[in-house]
Design a protein around this motif. Structure first.
Motif, PDB file in Angstrom:
ATOM      1  N   ALA A  12       0.808  -1.057  -0.069  1.00  0.00           N
ATOM      2  CA  ALA A  12       0.012  -0.165  -0.056  1.00  0.00           C
ATOM      3  C   ALA A  12       0.957   1.410   0.014  1.00  0.00           C
ATOM      4  O   ALA A  12       0.620   2.174  -0.685  1.00  0.00           O
ATOM      5  N   LEU A  13       1.987   1.456   0.717  1.00  0.00           N
ATOM      6  CA  LEU A  13       2.699   2.475   0.930  1.00  0.00           C
ATOM      7  C   LEU A  13       3.315   2.734  -0.535  1.00  0.00           C
ATOM      8  O   LEU A  13       3.600   3.969  -0.944  1.00  0.00           O
ATOM      9  N   VAL A  14       3.877   1.722  -1.263  1.00  0.00           N
ATOM     10  CA  VAL A  14       4.330   1.991  -2.697  1.00  0.00           C
ATOM     11  C   VAL A  14       3.210   2.429  -3.551  1.00  0.00           C
ATOM     12  O   VAL A  14       3.665   3.414  -4.326  1.00  0.00           O
ATOM     13  N   ARG A  15       2.181   1.863  -3.546  1.00  0.00           N
ATOM     14  CA  ARG A  15       1.105   2.440  -4.420  1.00  0.00           C
ATOM     15  C   ARG A  15       0.679   3.855  -4.125  1.00  0.00           C
ATOM     16  O   ARG A  15       0.428   4.796  -4.833  1.00  0.00           O
ATOM     17  N   ALA A  16       0.948   4.208  -2.582  1.00  0.00           N
ATOM     18  CA  ALA A  16       0.508   5.667  -2.325  1.00  0.00           C
ATOM     19  C   ALA A  16       1.697   6.585  -3.027  1.00  0.00           C
ATOM     20  O   ALA A  16       1.156   7.591  -3.276  1.00  0.00           O
ATOM     21  N   GLY A  17       2.732   6.045  -2.680  1.00  0.00           N
ATOM     22  CA  GLY A  17       3.931   7.005  -3.176  1.00  0.00           C
ATOM     23  C   GLY A  17       3.821   7.112  -4.606  1.00  0.00           C
ATOM     24  O   GLY A  17       4.147   8.385  -5.259  1.00  0.00           O
TER      25      GLY A  17
END
Length: 221
Positions: A12-17
């Motif tokens: 999720a953090l990668v997608r958000a970035g």
């Protein structure tokens, strides 16, 4: 018209970035996110993105099989693989599955945005730093060339020459310089090669050129 992008990554953090980065560009619209390969295929078919940013290692269905399903199913979306692994089996297999190119996840933001633009307009993209390595890896893995496919007979001598230069990783500008013609002439030749051979992009051109013996390992360089 903005480029519609689907982000597929299990973190999720990668997608958000990536979403934050892409939404900083007025020419890009993030139409959705997917946490695994199966969801990526479903979302791509529902949301009709221009480009799918595809992670390789994902649960339920990995990025390679998701890419294969999208490209073999006739979906219009083009797949840009994002990986932390560099040149390895995953990237090689993803290109064979029909991906239009790949970028490393740690590439500078401007390079990623440029890559999306390249893939969106129908060109193939392999990160410049590893273009030659990808070709050399393909050569190393390829079986002995089979006889030239009959479809190659449809190419003119110059188109066949252009195909060979494409397979060596040369850009249109480099091909134009090599053949002493204009960039526009090269672009026309490339379009004819793709059309006659039913190719999506340069990655497929490389694969066909080696598998049919148009170019051999000794010609790389």
């Amino acid at each position: 018209m903005s480029t519609r992008v689907l982000i597929a990554d299990d973190q999720a953090l990668v997608r958000a970035g990536f979403r934050k980065l892409l939404e900083s560009s007025p020419d890009v619209e993030v139409v959705g996110e997917a946490a695994d390969g199966r969801e990526a295929v479903d979302q791509a078919r529902r949301l009709l993105p221009t480009v799918v940013l595809m992670d390789i290692r994902m649960p339920r269905l990995d990025g390679i099989e998701a890419t294969r399903r999208l490209t073999s199913g006739g979906d219009a979306a083009r797949v840009l693989i994002l990986t932390t692994f560099g040149l390895d089996d995953y990237v090689y297999d993803a290109l064979r599955a029909g991906a239009s190119g790949f970028m490393l996840k740690d590439a500078p933001p401007e390079e990623l945005l440029a890559a999306i633009e390249v893939v969106a307009r129908g060109d193939a993209l392999i990160a410049p730093a590893v273009t030659r390595s990808v070709i050399e890896e393909f050569v190393r893995r390829s079986p002995a060339p089979s006889p030239p496919a009959p479809v190659l007979d449809e190419l003119t001598a110059r188109e066949r020459e252009v195909l060979a230069l494409l397979a060596r990783g040369l850009s249109n500008a480099e091909i134009a310089e090599r053949l002493v013609v204009s960039d526009g002439t090269v672009k026309t030749h490339v379009a004819h090669v793709f059309s006659k051979l039913g190719l999506r992009d340069r990655v497929q051109a490389v694969i066909l050129a080696y598998e049919s013996g148009v170019i051999t390992p000794g010609q790389v360089g």
